[in-house]
Design a protein around this motif. Structure first.
Motif, short mmCIF file in Angstrom:
data_model
loop_
_atom_site.label_atom_id
_atom_site.label_comp_id
_atom_site.label_asym_id
_atom_site.label_seq_id
_atom_site.Cartn_x
_atom_site.Cartn_y
_atom_site.Cartn_z
N SER A 41 11.01 -37.06 -7.07
CA SER A 41 11.58 -37.62 -8.29
C SER A 41 12.66 -36.69 -8.80
O SER A 41 12.71 -35.51 -8.45
CB SER A 41 10.51 -37.82 -9.36
OG SER A 41 9.95 -36.58 -9.76
N ASN A 44 16.26 -38.09 -15.28
CA ASN A 44 17.33 -38.94 -15.77
C ASN A 44 17.25 -39.01 -17.29
O ASN A 44 16.25 -38.61 -17.88
CB ASN A 44 17.26 -40.34 -15.17
CG ASN A 44 16.19 -41.19 -15.83
OD1 ASN A 44 15.04 -40.79 -15.94
ND2 ASN A 44 16.57 -42.38 -16.26
N ILE A 53 12.90 -40.48 -12.33
CA ILE A 53 13.04 -41.59 -11.39
C ILE A 53 12.40 -41.18 -10.08
O ILE A 53 12.79 -40.16 -9.48
CB ILE A 53 14.52 -41.95 -11.19
CG1 ILE A 53 15.13 -42.47 -12.49
CG2 ILE A 53 14.67 -42.99 -10.08
CD1 ILE A 53 16.61 -42.81 -12.39
N TYR A 55 11.62 -41.62 -6.08
CA TYR A 55 12.43 -42.11 -4.96
C TYR A 55 11.69 -41.97 -3.64
O TYR A 55 10.70 -41.23 -3.52
CB TYR A 55 13.76 -41.34 -4.89
CG TYR A 55 13.64 -39.89 -4.48
CD1 TYR A 55 13.46 -39.50 -3.15
CD2 TYR A 55 13.71 -38.88 -5.44
CE1 TYR A 55 13.35 -38.17 -2.79
CE2 TYR A 55 13.59 -37.54 -5.09
CZ TYR A 55 13.42 -37.19 -3.76
OH TYR A 55 13.29 -35.87 -3.39
N LEU A 73 22.51 -46.38 -1.64
CA LEU A 73 21.52 -46.46 -2.71
C LEU A 73 20.89 -47.84 -2.67
O LEU A 73 21.60 -48.85 -2.72
CB LEU A 73 22.19 -46.20 -4.07
CG LEU A 73 21.34 -46.46 -5.31
CD1 LEU A 73 20.12 -45.54 -5.33
CD2 LEU A 73 22.18 -46.29 -6.58
N LYS A 82 10.10 -49.20 -5.06
CA LYS A 82 10.95 -48.60 -4.03
C LYS A 82 10.48 -48.92 -2.62
O LYS A 82 11.28 -49.01 -1.69
CB LYS A 82 11.03 -47.08 -4.22
CG LYS A 82 9.69 -46.35 -4.16
CD LYS A 82 9.86 -44.87 -4.45
CE LYS A 82 8.54 -44.12 -4.49
NZ LYS A 82 7.69 -44.57 -5.64
N LEU A 100 18.57 -43.98 -0.01
CA LEU A 100 17.77 -43.53 -1.15
C LEU A 100 17.24 -44.76 -1.88
O LEU A 100 18.01 -45.50 -2.50
CB LEU A 100 18.61 -42.68 -2.11
CG LEU A 100 17.90 -42.20 -3.38
CD1 LEU A 100 16.83 -41.16 -3.03
CD2 LEU A 100 18.91 -41.61 -4.37
N VAL A 102 14.88 -46.23 -4.88
CA VAL A 102 14.39 -45.70 -6.15
C VAL A 102 13.57 -46.75 -6.90
O VAL A 102 13.71 -47.95 -6.68
CB VAL A 102 15.55 -45.22 -7.04
CG1 VAL A 102 16.27 -44.05 -6.40
CG2 VAL A 102 16.52 -46.35 -7.36
N ASN A 110 8.42 -44.90 -11.97
CA ASN A 110 9.42 -44.51 -12.98
C ASN A 110 8.71 -44.31 -14.32
O ASN A 110 7.92 -45.14 -14.74
CB ASN A 110 10.50 -45.59 -13.11
CG ASN A 110 11.73 -45.10 -13.84
OD1 ASN A 110 11.64 -44.50 -14.90
ND2 ASN A 110 12.89 -45.36 -13.27
N ALA A 167 20.66 -42.29 -10.09
CA ALA A 167 20.31 -42.22 -8.67
C ALA A 167 21.55 -42.02 -7.81
O ALA A 167 21.51 -41.28 -6.82
CB ALA A 167 19.57 -43.51 -8.27
N TYR A 170 22.53 -38.46 -8.04
CA TYR A 170 21.62 -37.65 -7.24
C TYR A 170 21.96 -37.76 -5.75
O TYR A 170 21.98 -36.75 -5.03
CB TYR A 170 20.18 -38.09 -7.49
CG TYR A 170 19.16 -37.32 -6.68
CD1 TYR A 170 18.79 -36.03 -7.03
CD2 TYR A 170 18.58 -37.89 -5.54
CE1 TYR A 170 17.86 -35.31 -6.28
CE2 TYR A 170 17.65 -37.18 -4.78
CZ TYR A 170 17.30 -35.89 -5.16
OH TYR A 170 16.40 -35.20 -4.41
#
Length: 648
Positions: A41, A44, A53, A55, A73, A82, A100, A102, A110, A167, A170
């Motif tokens: 994670s 955020n 978040i 992931y 993403l 996810k 990725l 999420v 989340n 995300a 990131y």
């Protein structure tokens, strides 16, 4: 005491199936050693409130800071998480593209609820009319309003990417990712997040919308917001009207100005499944027609093939694999097998616990020759009423509870769960009223039915409740499902996989989701005790067949018919007109307000409850009471709801 050899062997066999299935599923997930898979994670900020978040990251084995790779993403849809995006993660990573995936606000792990998305003042289709109702209703009615729209329209929307922007940042920060070659994809709710993320990061190379809504340039500054190389994967039988441009059918939309002019950039109607424009300058556009429905689009082979073609071209990747070379469904089937084996493991485990002196009183035999059964005519009457009431109330009560039921939203946070408990509680109250009338004044009184006949009492005291047995049944139900919970936690830790088939079913709880489990459990317990317990195995119970196996199958089939017949009826009402070209039945008969989520969710509801009724039927036959089966399936149903669906 009887030797526990057979139940113990059966339990061990189930656990072995779970472990082997998950082991092979993990191999598929890692591309048989060619993909590094990790979870974690990152922080955020939503509206000034810190959160995290979660992931899942799929990285080609050779990627590092000296050999950076392109990345995508991946964002899921409403009521998913996810892991629902695993097909894209696996297939992209197999082609040298990091992925990725999420959990968006209110989903999966989340920490922030859907409320942090914010909501607009009116629907796009009627901007001059304000939307009113509970806050969760305002969010769902204004999903189409995005934060980069003109201020007069987007006022109130905080982050329509639902964490997607954080995300993307990131993903850019990872040293093995080429920050100049990043794509975006999302399904359903995730397509609005994709538009919003794309607007915030104009350097993206491609967007793949999996059943997305197309945007009129009247809503935003088209000159300031450029969307590069956009592919729309269009489900022909999409139950949500906004993904059909608010039309009844998809066929013909290729001839509308919104499609060919505003989206495709052409001056005349376009063709499905054809690429227009150029990847080099970001103008590539394509609409791919999928012969599937909304929920299945995430794992449709045609969709995945087209998406791989799109991303490899837009990100300038030349994989050795064909676009149609997929392995993702093997992982899904293996995870399904593991889930079914884990559920089945509770049955022999129940027999083992029942042999302990403490739990032995839970089990009693059924003296079928002395039981008072409803006449065939009476069964048919009650069955018809049950099917019609459950079916005809499903669209209305489901949507009422989903958005408009005035419940405390900080307590009842599961958005679609509110729809389910509204519908199920209504059905429970109707059944309870009919049962009491039957038992005290109707045919039940005439034939002398007892609590024992209804699966509630003991043979020795047929007209009294045994509270000690009830308490031990509740305890054993929690023990059996608790062992299954431990099993899924082990699988998540060791294999990075939970029990599911595409969509979230059984996954570990976060702290907030555990609290929601206990909020919704009493409603499920009441429904399964009355409707799928007393009425089904007491009032409406069939005579036994010539063998235990035949009895199990006959009673299970009957249970599915009674309990799910109404939902099957709605399936026919929804999809027969759709397949005939008239449009979705719910939209045609009840308006689009009653279509969408509770129509598409039937694909999950029917098989899920069918499995539950197999368990409850078996447990009733083995214990002679409705308690253990009712409590176990109530726990499982509440687990599915609180563990995997959206939180406000």
């Amino acid at each position: 005491m009887k030797k526990p050899a057979k139940p113990l062997i059966a339990f061990c066999a189930c656990i072995l199936v779970v472990i082997l299935s998950m082991c092979f599923a993990a191999l598929v997930q890692t591309g048989f050693g060619k993909i590094r898979v990790s979870t974690g994670s990152f922080e955020n900020m939503a509206g000034g409130v810190p959160g995290s978040i979660a992931y899942k990251l799929y990285v080609p084995a050779g990627a590092d800071k000296d050999h950076p790779v392109p990345a995508v993403l991946v964002m899921h849809g409403y009521q998913n998480d996810k892991e629902t995006s695993a097909a894209y993660g696996i297939e992209l990573a197999r082609r040298g593209i990091a992925a990725l995936s999420v959990d968006l606000y209110g989903h999966g792990d989340n920490s922030l609820g859907m409320r942090f998305r914010g909501w607009g003042k009116a629907k796009l289709t009627n901007l001059d009319k304000k939307v009113s109702g509970p806050q969760r209703f305002l969010i769902m009615m204004t999903f189409s309003i995005l934060d980069f729209f003109k201020p007069a329209i987007s006022e109130g929307v905080k982050d329509s990417s639902m964490g997607g922007k954080d995300a993307y940042r990131y993903l850019q920060s990872l040293d093995f990712v080429d920050p100049g070659r990043i794509g975006i994809t999302g399904h359903s709710m995730g397509t609005w997040a994709s538009w919003s993320t794309g607007a915030a990061f104009p350097g993206h190379k491609a967007i793949v919308l999996q059943c997305g809504e197309l945007l009129s340039p009247d809503y935003y500054d088209a000159a300031a917001n450029k969307f590069n190389n956009v592919l729309l994967l269009q489900a022909r039988y999409d139950e949500f009207d906004y993904f059909r441009d608010y039309q009844k059918n998809v066929i013909g939309l290729e001839k509308t100005p919104l499609r060919y002019r505003d989206f495709m950039g052409q001056t005349s109607p376009v063709e499905w499944n054809r690429t227009y424009g150029s990847f080099a300058d970001g103008t590539a556009r394509r609409m791919e027609l999928l012969q599937t429905n909304h929920r299945l689009a995430t794992h449709d082979g045609h969709a995945l093939t087209t998406a791989m073609y799109w991303f490899t071209n837009a990100l300038d990747v030349k994989p050795s694999l064909a676009d149609s070379n997929h392995i993702y469904m093997i992982k899904e089937v293996l995870a399904l097998l593991a889930m079914l084996a884990a559920l089945a493991s509770m049955l022999p485990l129940c027999l083992l616990f029942a042999r302990l002196p403490f739990f032995a009183p839970i089990v009693q035999g059924l003296e079928t020759s002395n039981l008072k059964l409803v006449s065939p005519k009476g069964r048919r009457k009650v069955a018809i009423i049950a099917i019609l009431v459950s079916g005809l109330t499903f669209p209305f009560l489901g949507q009422l509870g989903h958005g408009l039921m005035p419940v405390p939203e900080n307590i009842f946070r599961m958005t679609i769960g509110n729809g389910f408990i509204t519908w199920l509680t209504f059905l429970m109250l109707v059944s309870l009223f009919m049962l009491l009338h039957w038992y005290k004044k109707g045919e039940g009184k005439r034939i002398g039915a007892t609590l024992y006949d209804l699966g509630l009492g003991d043979k020795a005291a047929p007209d009294r409740l045994n509270w000690q047995v009830i308490g031990k049944s509740v305890l054993l139900a929690f023990i059996l499902t608790g062992i299954m919970y431990i099993l899924v936690c082990v699988c998540v830790t060791v294999f990075q996989l939970d029990f599911r088939f595409i969509w979230p079913f059984f996954r570990p709880f976060t702290f907030n989701r555990l609290g929601q489990f206990f909020v919704y459990l009493p409603f499920y317990a009441a429904f399964f005790t009355v409707n799928a317990g007393v009425r089904l195995y007491g009032q409406l119970r069939l005579p036994e067949k010539s063998s235990p196996a035949k009895t199990q199958l006959a009673w299970w089939g009957y249970s599915v018919f009674i309990m799910l017949g109404g939902v099957f009826l709605i399936v026919l009402i929804e999809y027969i007109p759709f397949f005939l070209g008239f449009g979705p039945g719910a939209d045609l008969l009840f308006s689009s307000l009653f279509g969408g989520p509770f129509m598409s969710v039937m694909i999950l509801l029917i098989p899920q409850f069918a499995v539950f009724f197999f368990l409850s039927t078996w447990l009733y036959r083995k214990t002679g009471r409705i308690y253990l089966g009712s409590f176990i399936v109530a726990i499982l149903a509440s687990w599915v709801l609180a563990g995997g669906s959206a939180m406000f």
